[in-house]
Motif scaffolding. Structure first.
Motif, PDB file in Angstrom:
ATOM      1  N   ALA B 131       0.884  -1.309  -0.104  1.00 40.55           N
ATOM      2  CA  ALA B 131      -0.060   0.007  -0.002  1.00 40.55           C
ATOM      3  C   ALA B 131       1.016   1.257   0.018  1.00 40.55           C
ATOM      4  O   ALA B 131       0.575   2.336  -0.469  1.00 40.55           O
ATOM      5  N   VAL B 143      -3.585   0.923  -4.038  1.00 38.29           N
ATOM      6  CA  VAL B 143      -3.721   1.270  -2.640  1.00 38.29           C
ATOM      7  C   VAL B 143      -4.915   0.479  -2.110  1.00 38.29           C
ATOM      8  O   VAL B 143      -4.952   0.022  -1.064  1.00 38.29           O
ATOM      9  N   VAL B 192      -3.351   4.296   4.798  1.00 39.49           N
ATOM     10  CA  VAL B 192      -2.155   3.867   4.637  1.00 39.49           C
ATOM     11  C   VAL B 192      -1.239   4.024   5.815  1.00 39.49           C
ATOM     12  O   VAL B 192      -0.583   2.843   6.362  1.00 39.49           O
TER      13      VAL B 192
END
Lengths: 236, 236
Positions: B131, B143, B192
């Motif tokens: 990611a 992602v 993330v």
DNA sequence: CCCTAAGGATCGTTGAACAATCCTTCAATA
DNA sequence: TATTGAAGGATTGTTCAACGATCCTTAGGG
């Protein structure tokens, strides 16, 4: 458009809309077969011939195959290419996996007790009471079903239809293994008082202790089942 | 019988035995449709005509109906009697239920981190790294898929095939809703770093804090999705 | 005793068929 | 104008028959 005054009427009607849902033949066949499998009428390992079963039930092979798809997806049947469908035979690995999943889901669901709606907690109490009543009358099969309902109600504490469905699936699969255990009494009896103990911990606010207790009971039940499997392997 | 020296050979061969499993046409059709639905090529609400689709794919109606059964059971399609099958349209209630289920399962799975085998923890780290790499290159769709893999890997910590399957099902269903969110960046970007933070808490031994963090992230994601739904309702 | 080939049985899939149900259209009615 | 009713065409639910492919059994042959 519906006026505001209509709302009451409509809601009342809509509340019972599930009673008019028709069902397809394949679904009804699946219901029939599922019930038979769960009560042990169709022994694990048995092959369900399309022609024989279709003829017996009076449905076509195509419709029957649709029903098979459903039950295979529920893991009650297994499909082997070009060989047919069979009533699932659980392995020890399956039992271990099933209990691992149950411990995760049911123990996590227990933690929702403090915030669960009354309908959900009542379902738990009722299942326990039913098990105790059945045990008092020596109706051990009923104790077993009440015990199932208890665990289903525990899952219901989470308030998620999908968790309910998942728990129902796990319990259904396990019933494939319960039939290898001989006496339902020796398997279910210890948990009548055990479930009551969990309830008392919950009402006392000792949720984490209830979780540990549940985890332990599930480990014990798993060991009992695995032992039963080992006994089968050595006996035959 | 196999000698002890054979074991290595056999295990290696058996490890790849899933690659020789044949599949029926219905399963392959289901795979095809599932992929199309998950990537948004088949919009929610679309009706899948048996005749049109069967003709386009070159399969008979009977086979197609078997494929439909599978996808309906996975909740990616809905079946209305005598009206056909449609790509599932998630409601706000569905999203709420899905996140409730995810919070229960994923948070419970997190607690298995200390005892999880290395393969499972490595899968978590790898998903996070992917990611981050994708985010660095502005590949926001990647992602998103890496984020899915992260949550799948979290479920994998429990070490149960059935939990894995359940998580996969929940994530697949949610992808029906992700498509209503416009920009994948705004939806996935915050997580993330968030996922990395969870990993660091886990490696630091602060499992309960990681659980709280995960729960919060899932609540936030749910709110974001629900808000997106509300926006749809008011816009159209 | 193991391997091989023939035979029958069963599965996988298709295509056609028909009744039942749904949807659309259009006219009739209040 | 808005609602009801009926005719029609389209789609689904289900069955049946068929054929190739695959599996299982069995009978020989080595």
């Amino acid at each position: 458009m519906a006026t505001t005054r209509d709302q009451g009427w409509l809601d009342a009607v809509v509340a019972g809309r599930d009673r008019l849902e028709r069902s397809t033949t394949a679904e009804r066949v699946a219901d029939l077969l599922r019930a038979q499998i769960l009560e042990g009428a169709l022994a694990p390992g048995l092959r369900l011939s399309e022609e024989a079963l279709g003829g017996a039930l009076g449905v076509s092979r195509n419709t029957l195959r649709e029903a098979f798809r459903l039950l295979v997806h529920e893991r009650l049947l297994v499909h082997e290419y070009s060989r047919g469908v069979f009533v699932r035979v659980l392995t020890v690995d399956d039992v271990v996996d099933l209990y691992r999943a149950r411990r995760l889901v049911e123990c996590a669901a227990l933690r929702y007790w403090p915030s669960a709606p009354e309908a959900a907690t009542t379902a738990v109490r009722r299942a326990i009471a039913e098990a105790e009543a059945a045990a008092a009358d020596d109706r051990w099969v009923d104790v077993g079903t009440a015990n199932m309902r208890f665990h289903q109600a525990i899952g219901g504490l989470a308030g998620s239809d999908r968790i309910d469905a998942a728990v129902a699936g796990l319990l259904a699969e396990l019933r494939l293994a319960f039939h290898v255990m001989g006496d339902p009494r020796t398997f279910h009896e210890p948990y009548v008082a055990g479930n009551r103990a969990i309830l008392e911990l919950l009402t006392a606010g000792e949720v984490e202790e209830a979780v540990r207790r549940m985890d332990r009971y599930l480990v014990e039940a798993e060991e009992q089942l695995v032992a039963g499997f080992a006994h089968l392997d050595t006996t035959r």
